[in-house]
Design a protein around this motif. Structure first.
Motif, PDB file in Angstrom:
ATOM      1  N   GLY A   8      -2.104  19.833   4.110  1.00 43.70           N
ATOM      2  CA  GLY A   8      -2.959  18.649   2.993  1.00 43.70           C
ATOM      3  C   GLY A   8      -1.821  18.133   3.485  1.00 43.70           C
ATOM      4  O   GLY A   8      -0.795  17.236   3.888  1.00 43.70           O
ATOM      5  N   TYR A   9      -2.022  16.790   4.023  1.00 42.68           N
ATOM      6  CA  TYR A   9      -1.386  14.974   4.062  1.00 42.68           C
ATOM      7  C   TYR A   9      -2.689  14.079   3.759  1.00 42.68           C
ATOM      8  O   TYR A   9      -3.896  14.254   3.551  1.00 42.68           O
ATOM      9  CB  TYR A   9      -0.978  15.247   5.468  1.00 42.68           C
ATOM     10  N   GLY A  10      -1.790  12.807   3.608  1.00 43.87           N
ATOM     11  CA  GLY A  10      -3.034  11.777   2.972  1.00 43.87           C
ATOM     12  C   GLY A  10      -1.992  10.447   2.263  1.00 43.87           C
ATOM     13  O   GLY A  10      -1.317  10.341   3.183  1.00 43.87           O
ATOM     14  N   VAL A  11      -3.087   9.693   2.013  1.00 39.83           N
ATOM     15  CA  VAL A  11      -2.475   8.480   2.178  1.00 39.83           C
ATOM     16  C   VAL A  11      -2.819   7.720   0.352  1.00 39.83           C
ATOM     17  O   VAL A  11      -3.457   8.518   0.083  1.00 39.83           O
ATOM     18  CB  VAL A  11      -3.417   7.475   3.262  1.00 39.83           C
ATOM     19  N   ILE A  12      -2.036   6.705  -0.279  1.00 39.41           N
ATOM     20  CA  ILE A  12      -2.778   6.286  -1.163  1.00 39.41           C
ATOM     21  C   ILE A  12      -2.677   4.461  -0.902  1.00 39.41           C
ATOM     22  O   ILE A  12      -3.027   4.276   0.211  1.00 39.41           O
ATOM     23  CB  ILE A  12      -1.487   6.303  -2.200  1.00 39.41           C
ATOM     24  N   THR A  13      -3.691   4.303  -1.567  1.00 37.26           N
ATOM     25  CA  THR A  13      -4.552   3.145  -2.035  1.00 37.26           C
ATOM     26  C   THR A  13      -4.549   2.287  -3.415  1.00 37.26           C
ATOM     27  O   THR A  13      -4.918   3.089  -3.741  1.00 37.26           O
ATOM     28  CB  THR A  13      -5.605   2.694  -1.051  1.00 37.26           C
ATOM     29  N   ASP A  14      -4.719   1.129  -3.149  1.00 35.14           N
ATOM     30  CA  ASP A  14      -4.810   0.793  -3.933  1.00 35.14           C
ATOM     31  C   ASP A  14      -6.119  -0.769  -3.987  1.00 35.14           C
ATOM     32  O   ASP A  14      -6.226  -0.843  -4.808  1.00 35.14           O
ATOM     33  CB  ASP A  14      -3.395  -0.404  -5.259  1.00 35.14           C
ATOM     34  N   GLY A  15      -6.488  -0.155  -3.082  1.00 36.18           N
ATOM     35  CA  GLY A  15      -7.018  -1.585  -2.537  1.00 36.18           C
ATOM     36  C   GLY A  15      -7.159  -2.608  -1.892  1.00 36.18           C
ATOM     37  O   GLY A  15      -7.885  -3.549  -1.133  1.00 36.18           O
ATOM     38  N   VAL A  16      -5.320  -2.930  -1.212  1.00 31.99           N
ATOM     39  CA  VAL A  16      -5.295  -3.706  -0.815  1.00 31.99           C
ATOM     40  C   VAL A  16      -4.788  -3.220   0.604  1.00 31.99           C
ATOM     41  O   VAL A  16      -4.004  -3.847   1.206  1.00 31.99           O
ATOM     42  CB  VAL A  16      -3.766  -4.572  -1.808  1.00 31.99           C
ATOM     43  N   GLY A  17      -3.829  -2.527  -0.009  1.00 32.02           N
ATOM     44  CA  GLY A  17      -2.642  -1.753   0.766  1.00 32.02           C
ATOM     45  C   GLY A  17      -2.913  -0.090   0.878  1.00 32.02           C
ATOM     46  O   GLY A  17      -4.123   0.468   1.072  1.00 32.02           O
ATOM     47  N   VAL A  18      -2.436   0.792   1.959  1.00 32.62           N
ATOM     48  CA  VAL A  18      -2.089   2.031   2.482  1.00 32.62           C
ATOM     49  C   VAL A  18      -1.081   2.645   2.359  1.00 32.62           C
ATOM     50  O   VAL A  18       0.122   1.892   3.626  1.00 32.62           O
ATOM     51  CB  VAL A  18      -2.950   2.358   3.416  1.00 32.62           C
ATOM     52  N   ALA A  19      -0.612   3.434   2.337  1.00 30.04           N
ATOM     53  CA  ALA A  19       0.511   4.033   2.192  1.00 30.04           C
ATOM     54  C   ALA A  19       0.796   5.532   2.387  1.00 30.04           C
ATOM     55  O   ALA A  19      -0.063   5.948   1.830  1.00 30.04           O
ATOM     56  CB  ALA A  19       2.157   3.423   1.472  1.00 30.04           C
ATOM     57  N   ALA A  27       2.145  -6.078  -7.796  1.00 29.28           N
ATOM     58  CA  ALA A  27       1.854  -6.491  -8.709  1.00 29.28           C
ATOM     59  C   ALA A  27       0.962  -6.011  -9.065  1.00 29.28           C
ATOM     60  O   ALA A  27       0.025  -5.754  -9.798  1.00 29.28           O
ATOM     61  CB  ALA A  27       1.559  -7.537  -8.936  1.00 29.28           C
ATOM     62  N   GLY A  28       0.502  -4.893  -8.208  1.00 32.27           N
ATOM     63  CA  GLY A  28      -0.733  -4.190  -8.500  1.00 32.27           C
ATOM     64  C   GLY A  28      -0.096  -2.221  -9.058  1.00 32.27           C
ATOM     65  O   GLY A  28       0.657  -2.496  -9.990  1.00 32.27           O
ATOM     66  N   PRO A  29      -1.421  -1.251  -9.702  1.00 33.47           N
ATOM     67  CA  PRO A  29      -0.761  -0.441 -10.051  1.00 33.47           C
ATOM     68  C   PRO A  29       0.154   0.496  -9.723  1.00 33.47           C
ATOM     69  O   PRO A  29       0.127   1.284  -9.817  1.00 33.47           O
ATOM     70  CB  PRO A  29      -2.317   0.790  -9.821  1.00 33.47           C
ATOM     71  N   CYS A  30       0.386   0.152  -7.999  1.00 37.66           N
ATOM     72  CA  CYS A  30       1.243   0.903  -7.543  1.00 37.66           C
ATOM     73  C   CYS A  30       2.937   0.593  -7.672  1.00 37.66           C
ATOM     74  O   CYS A  30       4.019   0.803  -7.070  1.00 37.66           O
ATOM     75  CB  CYS A  30       0.975   0.914  -6.020  1.00 37.66           C
ATOM     76  N   THR A  31       2.456  -0.394  -8.161  1.00 38.43           N
ATOM     77  CA  THR A  31       4.246  -1.567  -8.336  1.00 38.43           C
ATOM     78  C   THR A  31       5.268  -0.700  -9.035  1.00 38.43           C
ATOM     79  O   THR A  31       6.563  -0.396  -7.960  1.00 38.43           O
ATOM     80  CB  THR A  31       4.229  -2.114  -9.249  1.00 38.43           C
ATOM     81  N   LEU A  32       5.147   0.897  -9.751  1.00 39.02           N
ATOM     82  CA  LEU A  32       5.904   1.856  -9.620  1.00 39.02           C
ATOM     83  C   LEU A  32       6.683   2.870  -8.571  1.00 39.02           C
ATOM     84  O   LEU A  32       7.489   3.352  -8.412  1.00 39.02           O
ATOM     85  CB  LEU A  32       5.713   2.608 -11.058  1.00 39.02           C
ATOM     86  N   LEU A  33       5.468   2.227  -7.952  1.00 41.52           N
ATOM     87  CA  LEU A  33       6.107   3.318  -6.637  1.00 41.52           C
ATOM     88  C   LEU A  33       6.378   2.734  -5.203  1.00 41.52           C
ATOM     89  O   LEU A  33       6.889   2.999  -4.024  1.00 41.52           O
ATOM     90  CB  LEU A  33       4.614   3.713  -6.100  1.00 41.52           C
ATOM     91  N   ALA A  34       7.391   1.102  -5.942  1.00 42.93           N
ATOM     92  CA  ALA A  34       7.255   0.839  -4.537  1.00 42.93           C
ATOM     93  C   ALA A  34       9.128   0.784  -4.557  1.00 42.93           C
ATOM     94  O   ALA A  34       9.587   1.490  -5.262  1.00 42.93           O
ATOM     95  CB  ALA A  34       7.712  -1.112  -5.384  1.00 42.93           C
ATOM     96  N   ALA A  72     -14.376  -1.097  -3.725  1.00 45.56           N
ATOM     97  CA  ALA A  72     -15.509  -1.008  -4.104  1.00 45.56           C
ATOM     98  C   ALA A  72     -14.824   0.268  -5.250  1.00 45.56           C
ATOM     99  O   ALA A  72     -16.125   0.655  -5.580  1.00 45.56           O
ATOM    100  CB  ALA A  72     -16.161  -1.001  -3.106  1.00 45.56           C
ATOM    101  N   LEU A  73     -14.113   1.013  -5.176  1.00 44.97           N
ATOM    102  CA  LEU A  73     -14.274   2.095  -5.711  1.00 44.97           C
ATOM    103  C   LEU A  73     -12.793   1.664  -7.139  1.00 44.97           C
ATOM    104  O   LEU A  73     -12.888   2.750  -7.544  1.00 44.97           O
ATOM    105  CB  LEU A  73     -14.126   3.343  -5.032  1.00 44.97           C
ATOM    106  N   LEU A  74     -12.474   0.421  -6.821  1.00 47.03           N
ATOM    107  CA  LEU A  74     -10.813   0.550  -7.887  1.00 47.03           C
ATOM    108  C   LEU A  74     -11.247  -0.744  -8.813  1.00 47.03           C
ATOM    109  O   LEU A  74     -11.038  -1.228  -7.965  1.00 47.03           O
ATOM    110  CB  LEU A  74     -10.106   0.300  -6.461  1.00 47.03           C
ATOM    111  N   PRO A  75     -12.219  -0.958  -9.773  1.00 46.35           N
ATOM    112  CA  PRO A  75     -12.611  -1.448 -11.078  1.00 46.35           C
ATOM    113  C   PRO A  75     -10.967  -2.753 -10.776  1.00 46.35           C
ATOM    114  O   PRO A  75     -10.337  -2.187 -11.397  1.00 46.35           O
ATOM    115  CB  PRO A  75     -13.167  -1.166 -12.122  1.00 46.35           C
ATOM    116  N   PRO A  76     -11.825  -4.059 -10.772  1.00 49.87           N
ATOM    117  CA  PRO A  76     -10.134  -4.986 -11.222  1.00 49.87           C
ATOM    118  C   PRO A  76      -9.768  -4.671 -12.687  1.00 49.87           C
ATOM    119  O   PRO A  76     -10.943  -4.103 -13.025  1.00 49.87           O
ATOM    120  CB  PRO A  76     -11.142  -5.929 -10.797  1.00 49.87           C
ATOM    121  N   GLN A  77      -8.694  -5.009 -12.656  1.00 49.34           N
ATOM    122  CA  GLN A  77      -8.058  -4.588 -13.797  1.00 49.34           C
ATOM    123  C   GLN A  77      -8.112  -3.118 -14.546  1.00 49.34           C
ATOM    124  O   GLN A  77      -8.161  -2.877 -15.803  1.00 49.34           O
ATOM    125  CB  GLN A  77      -8.548  -5.692 -15.479  1.00 49.34           C
TER     126      GLN A  77
END
Length: 170
Positions: free
Chosen positions: A111-122, A155-162, A37-42
Motif C-alpha cells: 500500500g502506498y500513497g500521497v497526501i494533498t491539501d489541494g495545493v501540493g502533494v507529498a 499555512a494550510g492544514p498540513c502545517t504540522l507535517l512540515a 474541489a473536495l476540500l472546502p476552504p476553511q
C-alpha cells in the motif's frame, strides 16, 4: 531509494524531490487541483490518496486539528465515480499519479500513497501508506521524512507535517 533531500525556498520548508521530474510534477499538480474541489476552504481538512496492488484507490479525509479520519472512499478502477464528478476526476488523477509513483520503488509496497491539501502533494518513501496506524503522528513528530512533489500550503492544514530543514533521506 532517494538520495539527499533539498529543503529550499521554493518548497517553503518542505523537503523537495532531489531532482525535478516534470511528468511526476504535472501528475501531482492535477491531483492537487482535483482534490481542491473536495476540500472546502476553511474546513481544515487534507486528504490521503492510496493504492494497493489490485489497483484500488482509497481516498481519505483527515481533520488537521486532531488528525481524525472524517471520511473515506475506496474503489477499483471499474467502479470509480463518473469522470465528470469531483470524486471521479480525483480517482482518475490519483490512479495515474500513484501508478507512476510506484516506479519510485524497486518493488512497489503493498500500500502506498500521497497526501494533498489541494495545493501540493507529498509522500513518505520510507513509510508509504498514509492510512497505516501512526503514519500521521510519525510525520508530525519528524520521525520519518515527508517528501514534497509539489509543496503543500505552508499555512494550510498540513502545517504540522512540515519538515525540519535538517531532516534528510538516505
Amino acid at each position: 531509494m532517494i538520495g539527499e533531500l533539498d529543503v529550499n525556498e521554493a518548497g517553503q520548508g518542505w523537503a523537495m524531490m532531489p531532482r525535478p521530474n516534470r511528468h511526476l510534477t504535472a501528475l501531482a499538480q492535477e491531483v492537487a487541483r482535483c482534490a481542491a474541489a473536495l476540500l472546502p476552504p476553511q474546513a481544515g481538512l487534507f486528504m490521503g490518496l492510496e493504492a494497493n496492488p489490485e489497483g484500488t484507490i482509497r481516498m481519505l479525509w483527515w481533520r488537521a486539528r486532531d488528525f481524525s479520519l472524517v471520511a473515506q472512499i475506496s474503489a477499483a478502477a471499474d467502479a470509480f465515480c463518473p469522470l465528470d464528478t469531483p470524486e471521479g476526476a480525483l480517482q482518475e488523477a490519483a490512479a495515474e499519479l500513484l501508478d507512476y509513483l510506484a516506479g519510485r520503488w524497486p518493488s512497489p509496497p503493498m500500500g502506498y500513497g500521497v497526501i494533498t491539501d489541494g495545493v501540493g502533494v507529498a509522500f513518505a518513501p520510507d513509510h508509504p501508506a498514509p492510512s497505516a496506524t501512526g503514519w500521521l503522528l510519525r510525520q508530525a513528530t519528524g520521525d520519518t521524512a515527508l517528501l514534497a512533489i509539489v509543496p503543500l500550503d505552508p499555512a494550510g492544514p498540513c502545517t504540522l507535517l512540515a519538515q525540519r530543514p535538517e531532516r534528510a533521506l538516505h
